[in-house]
Design a protein around this motif. Structure first.
Motif, PDB file in Angstrom:
ATOM      1  N   LEU A  90       0.832  -1.207   0.000  1.00  0.00           N
ATOM      2  CA  LEU A  90       0.000   0.000   0.000  1.00  0.00           C
ATOM      3  C   LEU A  90       0.864   1.254   0.000  1.00  0.00           C
ATOM      4  O   LEU A  90       0.484   2.284  -0.578  1.00  0.00           O
ATOM      5  CB  LEU A  90      -0.923  -0.014   1.216  1.00  0.00           C
ATOM      6  CG  LEU A  90      -2.280   0.683   1.024  1.00  0.00           C
ATOM      7  CD1 LEU A  90      -3.066   0.012  -0.077  1.00  0.00           C
ATOM      8  CD2 LEU A  90      -3.099   0.657   2.313  1.00  0.00           C
ATOM      9  N   ASP A  91       2.023   1.159   0.613  1.00  0.00           N
ATOM     10  CA  ASP A  91       2.943   2.290   0.598  1.00  0.00           C
ATOM     11  C   ASP A  91       3.478   2.521  -0.813  1.00  0.00           C
ATOM     12  O   ASP A  91       3.636   3.669  -1.253  1.00  0.00           O
ATOM     13  CB  ASP A  91       4.083   2.038   1.577  1.00  0.00           C
ATOM     14  CG  ASP A  91       4.767   3.323   2.008  1.00  0.00           C
ATOM     15  OD1 ASP A  91       4.098   4.384   1.968  1.00  0.00           O
ATOM     16  OD2 ASP A  91       5.953   3.278   2.389  1.00  0.00           O
ATOM     17  N   ASP A  92       3.758   1.420  -1.542  1.00  0.00           N
ATOM     18  CA  ASP A  92       4.170   1.546  -2.938  1.00  0.00           C
ATOM     19  C   ASP A  92       3.042   2.145  -3.782  1.00  0.00           C
ATOM     20  O   ASP A  92       3.290   2.934  -4.707  1.00  0.00           O
ATOM     21  CB  ASP A  92       4.580   0.181  -3.495  1.00  0.00           C
ATOM     22  CG  ASP A  92       5.844  -0.371  -2.843  1.00  0.00           C
ATOM     23  OD1 ASP A  92       6.606   0.435  -2.265  1.00  0.00           O
ATOM     24  OD2 ASP A  92       6.048  -1.605  -2.900  1.00  0.00           O
ATOM     25  N   MET A  93       1.812   1.760  -3.490  1.00  0.00           N
ATOM     26  CA  MET A  93       0.664   2.315  -4.207  1.00  0.00           C
ATOM     27  C   MET A  93       0.581   3.821  -3.981  1.00  0.00           C
ATOM     28  O   MET A  93       0.246   4.571  -4.903  1.00  0.00           O
ATOM     29  CB  MET A  93      -0.634   1.639  -3.742  1.00  0.00           C
ATOM     30  CG  MET A  93      -1.878   2.110  -4.473  1.00  0.00           C
ATOM     31  SD  MET A  93      -3.418   1.449  -3.766  1.00  0.00           S
ATOM     32  CE  MET A  93      -3.189  -0.310  -4.056  1.00  0.00           C
ATOM     33  N   ARG A  94       0.879   4.263  -2.785  1.00  0.00           N
ATOM     34  CA  ARG A  94       0.850   5.699  -2.495  1.00  0.00           C
ATOM     35  C   ARG A  94       1.834   6.445  -3.379  1.00  0.00           C
ATOM     36  O   ARG A  94       1.533   7.522  -3.902  1.00  0.00           O
ATOM     37  CB  ARG A  94       1.168   5.948  -1.020  1.00  0.00           C
ATOM     38  CG  ARG A  94       1.193   7.407  -0.643  1.00  0.00           C
ATOM     39  CD  ARG A  94       1.372   7.631   0.826  1.00  0.00           C
ATOM     40  NE  ARG A  94       2.615   7.089   1.351  1.00  0.00           N
ATOM     41  CZ  ARG A  94       3.196   7.482   2.478  1.00  0.00           C
ATOM     42  NH1 ARG A  94       2.632   8.428   3.216  1.00  0.00           N
ATOM     43  NH2 ARG A  94       4.307   6.927   2.886  1.00  0.00           N
ATOM     44  N   ASP A  95       3.037   5.877  -3.576  1.00  0.00           N
ATOM     45  CA  ASP A  95       4.026   6.509  -4.448  1.00  0.00           C
ATOM     46  C   ASP A  95       3.558   6.498  -5.900  1.00  0.00           C
ATOM     47  O   ASP A  95       3.763   7.481  -6.640  1.00  0.00           O
ATOM     48  CB  ASP A  95       5.374   5.789  -4.328  1.00  0.00           C
ATOM     49  CG  ASP A  95       5.964   5.908  -2.930  1.00  0.00           C
ATOM     50  OD1 ASP A  95       5.626   6.890  -2.240  1.00  0.00           O
ATOM     51  OD2 ASP A  95       6.756   5.019  -2.534  1.00  0.00           O
ATOM     52  N   THR A  96       2.914   5.396  -6.318  1.00  0.00           N
ATOM     53  CA  THR A  96       2.431   5.291  -7.695  1.00  0.00           C
ATOM     54  C   THR A  96       1.299   6.283  -7.961  1.00  0.00           C
ATOM     55  O   THR A  96       1.253   6.938  -9.008  1.00  0.00           O
ATOM     56  CB  THR A  96       1.944   3.867  -7.984  1.00  0.00           C
ATOM     57  OG1 THR A  96       3.009   2.941  -7.733  1.00  0.00           O
ATOM     58  CG2 THR A  96       1.477   3.732  -9.423  1.00  0.00           C
ATOM     59  N   VAL A  97       0.378   6.383  -6.996  1.00  0.00           N
ATOM     60  CA  VAL A  97      -0.755   7.299  -7.155  1.00  0.00           C
ATOM     61  C   VAL A  97      -0.292   8.744  -7.104  1.00  0.00           C
ATOM     62  O   VAL A  97      -0.847   9.624  -7.774  1.00  0.00           O
ATOM     63  CB  VAL A  97      -1.815   7.016  -6.073  1.00  0.00           C
ATOM     64  CG1 VAL A  97      -2.917   8.058  -6.103  1.00  0.00           C
ATOM     65  CG2 VAL A  97      -2.409   5.626  -6.273  1.00  0.00           C
ATOM     66  N   GLY A  98       0.732   9.000  -6.313  1.00  0.00           N
ATOM     67  CA  GLY A  98       1.262  10.350  -6.213  1.00  0.00           C
ATOM     68  C   GLY A  98       0.592  11.196  -5.160  1.00  0.00           C
ATOM     69  O   GLY A  98       0.464  12.413  -5.312  1.00  0.00           O
ATOM     70  N   ILE A  99       0.181  10.561  -4.069  1.00  0.00           N
ATOM     71  CA  ILE A  99      -0.447  11.293  -2.971  1.00  0.00           C
ATOM     72  C   ILE A  99       0.596  11.523  -1.885  1.00  0.00           C
ATOM     73  O   ILE A  99       1.168  10.561  -1.341  1.00  0.00           O
ATOM     74  CB  ILE A  99      -1.651  10.517  -2.400  1.00  0.00           C
ATOM     75  CG1 ILE A  99      -2.723  10.356  -3.478  1.00  0.00           C
ATOM     76  CG2 ILE A  99      -2.242  11.238  -1.194  1.00  0.00           C
ATOM     77  CD1 ILE A  99      -3.932   9.568  -3.016  1.00  0.00           C
ATOM     78  N   GLY A 100       0.869  12.754  -1.595  1.00  0.00           N
ATOM     79  CA  GLY A 100       1.834  13.071  -0.561  1.00  0.00           C
ATOM     80  C   GLY A 100       1.213  13.058   0.816  1.00  0.00           C
ATOM     81  O   GLY A 100       0.075  12.620   1.008  1.00  0.00           O
ATOM     82  N   GLY A 101       1.970  13.529   1.789  1.00  0.00           N
ATOM     83  CA  GLY A 101       1.451  13.567   3.146  1.00  0.00           C
ATOM     84  C   GLY A 101       1.828  12.327   3.932  1.00  0.00           C
ATOM     85  O   GLY A 101       2.624  11.483   3.486  1.00  0.00           O
ATOM     86  N   SER A 102       1.227  12.202   5.092  1.00  0.00           N
ATOM     87  CA  SER A 102       1.543  11.101   5.993  1.00  0.00           C
ATOM     88  C   SER A 102       0.818   9.822   5.582  1.00  0.00           C
ATOM     89  O   SER A 102      -0.064   9.823   4.719  1.00  0.00           O
ATOM     90  CB  SER A 102       1.172  11.488   7.422  1.00  0.00           C
ATOM     91  OG  SER A 102      -0.227  11.677   7.527  1.00  0.00           O
ATOM     92  N   TRP A 103       1.184   8.738   6.248  1.00  0.00           N
ATOM     93  CA  TRP A 103       0.532   7.442   6.015  1.00  0.00           C
ATOM     94  C   TRP A 103      -0.956   7.500   6.374  1.00  0.00           C
ATOM     95  O   TRP A 103      -1.798   6.992   5.633  1.00  0.00           O
ATOM     96  CB  TRP A 103       1.239   6.374   6.841  1.00  0.00           C
ATOM     97  CG  TRP A 103       0.536   5.065   6.934  1.00  0.00           C
ATOM     98  CD1 TRP A 103      -0.211   4.609   7.975  1.00  0.00           C
ATOM     99  CD2 TRP A 103       0.482   4.051   5.929  1.00  0.00           C
ATOM    100  NE1 TRP A 103      -0.724   3.372   7.704  1.00  0.00           N
ATOM    101  CE2 TRP A 103      -0.316   2.993   6.457  1.00  0.00           C
ATOM    102  CE3 TRP A 103       1.005   3.918   4.654  1.00  0.00           C
ATOM    103  CZ2 TRP A 103      -0.577   1.826   5.739  1.00  0.00           C
ATOM    104  CZ3 TRP A 103       0.746   2.749   3.944  1.00  0.00           C
ATOM    105  CH2 TRP A 103      -0.036   1.728   4.476  1.00  0.00           C
ATOM    106  N   SER A 104      -1.283   8.106   7.497  1.00  0.00           N
ATOM    107  CA  SER A 104      -2.686   8.197   7.912  1.00  0.00           C
ATOM    108  C   SER A 104      -3.498   9.026   6.922  1.00  0.00           C
ATOM    109  O   SER A 104      -4.674   8.716   6.668  1.00  0.00           O
ATOM    110  CB  SER A 104      -2.786   8.797   9.315  1.00  0.00           C
ATOM    111  OG  SER A 104      -2.226  10.093   9.351  1.00  0.00           O
TER     112      SER A 104
END
Length: 223
Positions: free
Chosen positions: A62-76
């Motif tokens: 899911l952390d890799d997905m966050r980088d792919t989607v391009g959403i910054g900010g914290s994990w929460s």
């Protein structure tokens, strides 16, 4: 460390779309996203007839997905965006024969969350359907309980007092105890409505005789 300890289950309904020919009859589906443990997120999608689809995402995936989607900010913040996307009206299910994709976005024009799904075997699909049904019922009962608490807290004080008074009066009546707050029979008899009585009418012939007697006395004095 990132985890799914406080992740609340998400339920939703979606109308599938064919991603390739031969997908068969398409029915409305329900999806269930929940934390199977502190470090894994499970996604189930089913129409309860033709089968179920599944994926299990780890924290690192899911952390890799966050980088792919391009959403910054914290994990929460990324988890909050993912949940908001799944709860929005912009959820699609692209359904194939053996694979599917659950696509969601918080609003049109915003980043999309894409989850790849694999069709489950018959026995695993039945278990996933049973889990979804049970968890959905539990979520309904929790929501019903919370609504009951909210309605009790928001009840006007005056209405609550009236209801308590009615309950107390009913309890005294059923136990045979007199209601000391109720007005007594003597007090009811002494009320102004009972004290004021209409005057008695005098019959017409008695009034005539009285007038006649007076007139006669007057004549005698004149004589």
């Amino acid at each position: 460390m990132a985890s799914f300890e406080r992740f609340e289950p998400v339920f939703g309904e979606v109308v599938p779309e064919r991603s390739d020919p031969g997908s068969g009859l398409l029915r409305r589906c329900l999806f269930h996203v929940y934390a199977s443990d502190s470090f894994h997120l499970t996604v189930h999608v089913t129409d309860f007839i033709s089968g179920a689809w599944e994926t299990i995402l780890s924290v690192s995936q899911l952390d890799d997905m966050r980088d792919t989607v391009g959403i910054g900010g914290s994990w929460s913040e990324f988890l909050d965006y993912t949940v908001a996307s799944l709860k929005s009206e912009n959820v699609k299910l692209l359904l194939g024969v053996e694979r599917a994709r659950l696509v969601s976005q918080k609003a049109k024009g915003m980043p999309r969350i894409v989850v790849n799904l694999t069709k489950m075997s018959d026995s695993s699909a039945s278990e996933a359907m049973a889990t979804l049904s049970l968890e959905l019922f539990r979520a309904f009962k929790r929501n019903q309980h919370l609504q009951g608490e909210t309605s009790t807290l928001s009840e006007p004080i005056g209405e609550k007092d009236k209801r308590d008074a009615a309950d107390n009066q009913l309890e005294r009546f059923s136990s045979g105890k007199p209601d000391v707050m109720a007005p007594s029979l003597d007090n009811r008899q002494d009320s102004p409505a009972k004290q004021s009585k209409p005057s008695k009418r005098v019959p017409a012939h008695r009034r005539t005789r009285k007038r006649g007697a007076l007139l006669q006395d007057s004549d005698e004095e004149d004589g």
